[in-house]
Write a protein that holds these residues in place. Structure first.
Motif, PDB file in Angstrom:
ATOM      1  N   CYS A 156       2.244 -25.401  14.195  1.00 16.96           N
ATOM      2  CA  CYS A 156       3.535 -27.062  13.974  1.00 16.96           C
ATOM      3  C   CYS A 156       3.109 -27.970  12.690  1.00 16.96           C
ATOM      4  N   LEU A 157       3.502 -26.430  11.534  1.00 19.41           N
ATOM      5  CA  LEU A 157       3.557 -27.409  10.047  1.00 19.41           C
ATOM      6  C   LEU A 157       3.994 -26.499   9.886  1.00 19.41           C
ATOM      7  N   PRO A 158       5.764 -25.810   9.883  1.00 21.83           N
ATOM      8  CA  PRO A 158       5.851 -24.975   8.869  1.00 21.83           C
ATOM      9  C   PRO A 158       6.368 -25.447   7.903  1.00 21.83           C
ATOM     10  N   ALA A 159       5.632 -25.698   6.871  1.00 23.30           N
ATOM     11  CA  ALA A 159       6.067 -25.829   5.573  1.00 23.30           C
ATOM     12  C   ALA A 159       5.993 -24.601   4.258  1.00 23.30           C
ATOM     13  N   GLU A 160       6.039 -23.380   5.111  1.00 15.23           N
ATOM     14  CA  GLU A 160       5.947 -22.459   4.416  1.00 15.23           C
ATOM     15  C   GLU A 160       7.184 -21.798   4.262  1.00 15.23           C
ATOM     16  N   VAL A 161       7.717 -22.429   5.946  1.00 12.47           N
ATOM     17  CA  VAL A 161      10.331 -21.976   5.696  1.00 12.47           C
ATOM     18  C   VAL A 161      10.242 -23.018   4.936  1.00 12.47           C
ATOM     19  N   ALA A 162      10.227 -24.043   4.607  1.00 11.34           N
ATOM     20  CA  ALA A 162      10.718 -24.810   3.676  1.00 11.34           C
ATOM     21  C   ALA A 162      10.757 -24.374   2.338  1.00 11.34           C
ATOM     22  N   LYS A 163       9.259 -23.881   2.242  1.00 16.06           N
ATOM     23  CA  LYS A 163       9.478 -23.526   0.852  1.00 16.06           C
ATOM     24  C   LYS A 163       9.745 -22.039   0.154  1.00 16.06           C
ATOM     25  N   SER A 164      10.107 -21.657   0.887  1.00 15.50           N
ATOM     26  CA  SER A 164      10.738 -20.474   1.399  1.00 15.50           C
ATOM     27  C   SER A 164      12.122 -20.591   0.705  1.00 15.50           C
ATOM     28  N   SER A 165      12.429 -20.929   0.992  1.00 12.49           N
ATOM     29  CA  SER A 165      14.144 -21.875   1.308  1.00 12.49           C
ATOM     30  C   SER A 165      14.634 -21.718  -0.390  1.00 12.49           C
ATOM     31  N   GLY A 166      13.555 -22.187  -1.296  1.00 12.94           N
ATOM     32  CA  GLY A 166      13.778 -22.082  -2.615  1.00 12.94           C
ATOM     33  C   GLY A 166      13.636 -23.695  -3.254  1.00 12.94           C
ATOM     34  N   VAL A 167      13.410 -24.437  -1.678  1.00  9.91           N
ATOM     35  CA  VAL A 167      13.375 -25.969  -2.717  1.00  9.91           C
ATOM     36  C   VAL A 167      12.227 -25.636  -3.459  1.00  9.91           C
ATOM     37  N   GLU A 168      12.321 -27.153  -4.920  1.00  8.56           N
ATOM     38  CA  GLU A 168      11.456 -27.105  -5.623  1.00  8.56           C
ATOM     39  C   GLU A 168      10.056 -27.751  -4.880  1.00  8.56           C
ATOM     40  N   ILE A 169       9.737 -29.167  -4.453  1.00  9.62           N
ATOM     41  CA  ILE A 169       9.301 -30.233  -4.284  1.00  9.62           C
ATOM     42  C   ILE A 169       9.455 -29.981  -2.210  1.00  9.62           C
ATOM     43  N   ASN A 170       8.103 -29.683  -1.822  1.00  6.41           N
ATOM     44  CA  ASN A 170       8.087 -29.981  -0.622  1.00  6.41           C
ATOM     45  C   ASN A 170       7.394 -30.796   0.643  1.00  6.41           C
ATOM     46  N   ILE A 171       8.162 -31.649   0.745  1.00  3.99           N
ATOM     47  CA  ILE A 171       7.459 -33.183   1.076  1.00  3.99           C
ATOM     48  C   ILE A 171       6.911 -32.736   2.417  1.00  3.99           C
ATOM     49  N   CYS A 172       5.932 -33.392   3.296  1.00  3.95           N
ATOM     50  CA  CYS A 172       5.445 -32.921   4.401  1.00  3.95           C
ATOM     51  C   CYS A 172       4.849 -33.761   5.107  1.00  3.95           C
ATOM     52  N   SER A 173       5.641 -34.190   6.882  1.00  6.89           N
ATOM     53  CA  SER A 173       5.146 -35.679   7.259  1.00  6.89           C
ATOM     54  C   SER A 173       4.204 -34.617   7.989  1.00  6.89           C
ATOM     55  N   ASN A 174       2.964 -34.983   8.423  1.00  3.28           N
ATOM     56  CA  ASN A 174       2.045 -34.673   9.503  1.00  3.28           C
ATOM     57  C   ASN A 174       1.348 -35.898  10.393  1.00  3.28           C
ATOM     58  N   VAL A 175       1.495 -35.251  11.353  1.00  3.77           N
ATOM     59  CA  VAL A 175       1.431 -36.876  12.321  1.00  3.77           C
ATOM     60  C   VAL A 175       0.108 -36.231  13.420  1.00  3.77           C
ATOM     61  N   ASN A 176      -0.362 -35.047  13.017  1.00  2.00           N
ATOM     62  CA  ASN A 176      -1.938 -34.779  13.375  1.00  2.00           C
ATOM     63  C   ASN A 176      -2.917 -35.014  12.939  1.00  2.00           C
ATOM     64  N   THR A 177      -3.251 -36.215  13.241  1.00  2.00           N
ATOM     65  CA  THR A 177      -4.682 -36.584  12.299  1.00  2.00           C
ATOM     66  C   THR A 177      -5.865 -36.650  13.399  1.00  2.00           C
ATOM     67  N   VAL A 178      -7.144 -36.772  13.196  1.00  6.67           N
ATOM     68  CA  VAL A 178      -8.331 -36.456  13.349  1.00  6.67           C
ATOM     69  C   VAL A 178      -8.405 -38.436  14.100  1.00  6.67           C
ATOM     70  N   THR A 179      -8.688 -38.498  14.931  1.00  2.00           N
ATOM     71  CA  THR A 179      -9.396 -40.147  15.144  1.00  2.00           C
ATOM     72  C   THR A 179     -10.788 -40.433  16.444  1.00  2.00           C
ATOM     73  N   ASP A 180     -11.248 -41.344  15.455  1.00  2.65           N
ATOM     74  CA  ASP A 180     -12.396 -41.646  15.973  1.00  2.65           C
ATOM     75  C   ASP A 180     -12.779 -42.253  17.224  1.00  2.65           C
ATOM     76  N   ASN A 181     -11.782 -42.640  18.084  1.00  3.64           N
ATOM     77  CA  ASN A 181     -10.903 -43.235  19.396  1.00  3.64           C
ATOM     78  C   ASN A 181     -10.836 -41.558  20.495  1.00  3.64           C
ATOM     79  N   PHE A 182     -12.115 -41.550  21.287  1.00  2.85           N
ATOM     80  CA  PHE A 182     -11.597 -40.760  22.339  1.00  2.85           C
ATOM     81  C   PHE A 182     -12.612 -41.311  23.580  1.00  2.85           C
ATOM     82  N   ASP A 183     -12.576 -40.965  24.456  1.00  7.52           N
ATOM     83  CA  ASP A 183     -13.464 -40.707  26.099  1.00  7.52           C
ATOM     84  C   ASP A 183     -13.947 -38.998  25.753  1.00  7.52           C
ATOM     85  N   PRO A 184     -14.626 -39.203  26.294  1.00 10.31           N
ATOM     86  CA  PRO A 184     -15.635 -37.723  26.309  1.00 10.31           C
ATOM     87  C   PRO A 184     -15.902 -37.382  27.806  1.00 10.31           C
ATOM     88  N   ASN A 185     -14.988 -38.585  28.445  1.00  6.95           N
ATOM     89  CA  ASN A 185     -15.330 -38.492  30.082  1.00  6.95           C
ATOM     90  C   ASN A 185     -14.215 -38.314  30.689  1.00  6.95           C
TER      91      ASN A 185
END
Length: 247
Positions: A156-185
């Motif tokens: 879900c975050l193919p950073a190794e693909v970008a890095k292996s292309s020969g770039v010097e700086i790989n800047i990654c944008s990730n929207v999959n972070t954990v939040t505390d808000n959820f309904d266990p029911n």
């Protein structure tokens, strides 16, 4: 100027934050030499690599809806992303991935082998739609003679693909972070949260290939199209804040 790579995570509607992320890079005068994406990140990355402006991309996103991108299927999934395929084809003509203005790669999972494949050539729209076909919500998408599902299932975050292309700086944008808000029911929220756990697991070691990573803190549902404008704003704001620390 150093060669910059960009990696865009999956995340369905939350992936609209990647538009804001790219706006922030442009604001800072940074132009990617290579883009890698999965699922929603593949969608945004493809349109950008093709040459669609970020303003146009946001406009398109704000007009999207479930009805426009998918139709009921029940064949391998609840819906089929034929609407999304039509929209992207009308916008771009379904070019070969090798023809894009910026070199671009998308991850998909082969349903027969269950292996991740990195697509760098072939019909761009089909590869992107395949990478967005989240099971069991969406049916597998056929590319050539093979059926594929969401690249985010295994990468879900193919950073190794970008890095292996020969770039010097790989800047990654990730929207999959954990939040505390959820309904266990709520069955839906429990399924969504356990799915996120798997995504975070397959992303964790790949963050080592990110020289700079922006982890967007998003509490909105990944299925709410009404939040597109707000998601773009979040992506821009958080990227600017992080880049100020590095550049």
């Amino acid at each position: 100027m150093k060669r910059i790579g960009v990696t865009l995570s999956g995340g369905f509607v939350k992936g609209a934050a990647h538009i804001g992320f790219l706006k922030a890079l442009e604001y800072k005068g940074l132009s990617p030499s290579f883009i890698a994406g999965a699922s929603a990140g593949a969608l945004v990355g493809f349109l950008y690599a093709y040459g669609i402006s970020l303003e146009k991309m946001e406009e398109i996103g704000r007009e999207l809806s479930w009805k426009k991108i998918a139709t009921p299927s029940l064949k391998g999934g609840l819906f089929k992303l034929d609407g999304l395929h039509k929209i992207l084809t009308e916008l771009t003509g379904n070019p070969d991935l090798r023809e894009l203005k910026i070199p671009f790669a998308v991850t998909v999972v082969n349903l027969k082998t269950l292996k991740v494949e990195v697509k760098k050539e072939g019909p761009a729209v089909d590869s992107v739609v395949a990478s967005c076909s989240v099971p069991p919500l969406f049916s597998p998408w056929k590319v050539g003679n093979e059926y594929y599902v969401d690249g985010g299932v295994r990468n879900c975050l193919p950073a190794e693909v970008a890095k292996s292309s020969g770039v010097e700086i790989n800047i990654c944008s990730n929207v999959n972070t954990v939040t505390d808000n959820f309904d266990p029911n709520s069955l839906f929220e429990v399924l969504k949260r356990t799915s996120l756990a798997g995504v975070i697991e397959n992303q964790s070691w790949r963050q080592n290939y990110c020289d700079i990573i922006i982890n967007h803190q998003i509490s909105y549902s990944p299925f709410d199209f009404s939040r597109i404008k707000k998601l773009v704003e979040i992506g821009f704001r958080e990227t600017i804040r992080e880049l100020e620390k590095w550049l």
